[in-house]
Design a protein around this motif. Structure first.
Motif, mmCIF file in Angstrom:
data_model
loop_
_atom_site.group_PDB
_atom_site.id
_atom_site.type_symbol
_atom_site.label_atom_id
_atom_site.label_comp_id
_atom_site.label_asym_id
_atom_site.label_seq_id
_atom_site.Cartn_x
_atom_site.Cartn_y
_atom_site.Cartn_z
ATOM 1 N N ALA A 135 -34.864 -14.619 49.675
ATOM 2 C CA ALA A 135 -33.489 -14.154 49.521
ATOM 3 C C ALA A 135 -32.877 -13.699 50.840
ATOM 4 N N ALA A 136 -33.687 -13.526 51.862
ATOM 5 C CA ALA A 136 -33.203 -13.109 53.181
ATOM 6 C C ALA A 136 -33.923 -13.931 54.233
ATOM 7 N N ARG A 137 -33.347 -13.953 55.417
ATOM 8 C CA ARG A 137 -33.850 -14.811 56.490
ATOM 9 C C ARG A 137 -35.330 -14.604 56.790
ATOM 10 N N VAL A 188 -38.693 -17.063 56.665
ATOM 11 C CA VAL A 188 -39.603 -17.326 57.779
ATOM 12 C C VAL A 188 -41.041 -16.996 57.378
ATOM 13 N N LYS A 189 -41.221 -15.911 56.651
ATOM 14 C CA LYS A 189 -42.559 -15.526 56.192
ATOM 15 C C LYS A 189 -43.151 -16.597 55.283
ATOM 16 N N ASP A 242 -40.972 -6.054 51.938
ATOM 17 C CA ASP A 242 -39.862 -6.992 51.806
ATOM 18 C C ASP A 242 -38.510 -6.347 52.073
ATOM 19 N N ARG A 243 -38.350 -5.086 51.701
ATOM 20 C CA ARG A 243 -37.043 -4.443 51.914
ATOM 21 C C ARG A 243 -36.725 -4.303 53.403
ATOM 22 N N GLU A 244 -37.743 -4.111 54.236
ATOM 23 C CA GLU A 244 -37.514 -4.039 55.674
ATOM 24 C C GLU A 244 -37.222 -5.419 56.247
ATOM 25 N N LEU A 245 -37.928 -6.420 55.752
ATOM 26 C CA LEU A 245 -37.682 -7.773 56.224
ATOM 27 C C LEU A 245 -36.271 -8.230 55.846
ATOM 28 N N ALA A 246 -35.827 -7.843 54.671
ATOM 29 C CA ALA A 246 -34.500 -8.257 54.216
ATOM 30 C C ALA A 246 -33.398 -7.688 55.091
ATOM 31 N N ALA A 247 -33.651 -6.559 55.736
ATOM 32 C CA ALA A 247 -32.639 -5.919 56.575
ATOM 33 C C ALA A 247 -32.646 -6.432 58.008
ATOM 34 N N LEU A 274 -38.215 -7.316 64.905
ATOM 35 C CA LEU A 274 -39.395 -6.766 64.238
ATOM 36 C C LEU A 274 -40.564 -6.675 65.215
ATOM 37 N N VAL A 275 -40.680 -7.674 66.090
ATOM 38 C CA VAL A 275 -41.726 -7.623 67.118
ATOM 39 C C VAL A 275 -41.470 -6.442 68.054
#
Length: 232
Positions: free
Chosen positions: A77-79, A83-84, A174-179, A186-187
């Motif tokens: 649902a998010a970029r 990628v994951k 997932d909530r952090e990845l979505a943001a 993130l790196v």
């Protein structure tokens, strides 16, 4: 081994089309096909993350001429979730290139420059120095401060990663990845070293109809003049 991951799960609402944005045509060729052609020369494998409910057949057709093995997987649902999902399909690759399907004008040389920059970094990102003055506003009405543009860069894709660094970055909830707006941020949060690789504003991203019009004009210029990207 190098794997190219293409984020192509966008719905394209701002572009106003009825089909996924990655399948929108640019001079008769889908955006995802142009993006794949740009990064494929530097990759051993491509994985394209598409909308989970989309028919994968048009995507596979768009990738048929990319010249390397290409797989299609369901995106998120998010970029960063897309990628994951794509990274899971890229077993054996130790270097990863992440690219947006909506950036049709990246070049193989830019991709290779990002990969080469991994010799001294955990990630390497295509970017251009900002030329506009940038203001910060908390409420969208009044300016809070003016930022020093001499230190600011506009980030693009491709972005290259050591696999271990990208896997750590994507291990977040997932909530952090979505943001996250890109994986390099993130790196950074993990303390990783991110290298800037100079790009060009011609590596534009197709988001709204005006972007598509500009891209069509750029391609028309190149066709008419028979010259490369430095002239048009």
């Amino acid at each position: 081994m190098v794997a190219g991951l293409i984020a192509a799960a966008g719905r394209g609402e701002r572009l106003g089309g009825a089909r996924p944005k990655a399948l929108v045509g640019l001079a008769g060729k889908p955006l995802v096909g142009r993006a794949a052609a740009a990064i494929a020369p530097a990759c051993d494998l491509l994985v394209v993350a598409v909308p989970a409910d989309a028919d994968p057949a048009p995507f596979r057709e768009a990738l048929a001429e990319c010249g390397v093995v290409a797989r299609v997987c369901a995106g998120g649902a998010a970029r960063s979730l897309s990628v994951k999902a794509a990274l899971r399909e890229a077993e054996g690759a130790d270097r990863i290139v992440v690219h947006d399907a909506a950036r049709p004008f990246a070049t193989p040389a830019l991709v290779q420059a990002c990969l080469d920059a991994l010799a001294e970094a955990d990630a390497a990102i295509a970017a251009v120095p900002l030329t506009d003055t940038v203001k910060e506003s908390r409420d969208g009405r009044f300016v809070d401060r003016t930022l020093d543009r001499s230190r600011l860069w506009a980030v693009q894709t491709p972005q290259a990663f050591r696999r271990s660094a990208l896997e750590r970055a994507l291990a977040r909830p997932d909530r952090e990845l979505a943001a996250a707006t890109d994986e390099a941020s993130l790196v950074e949060r993990d303390g990783g070293r991110v290298r800037l690789v100079a790009s060009t504003p011609r590596n534009l991203k197709i988001t709204v109809p005006a972007d598509l019009e500009l891209a069509e004009a750029l391609l028309a210029c190149r066709t008419r003049t028979g010259v490369g990207s430095e002239q048009c």
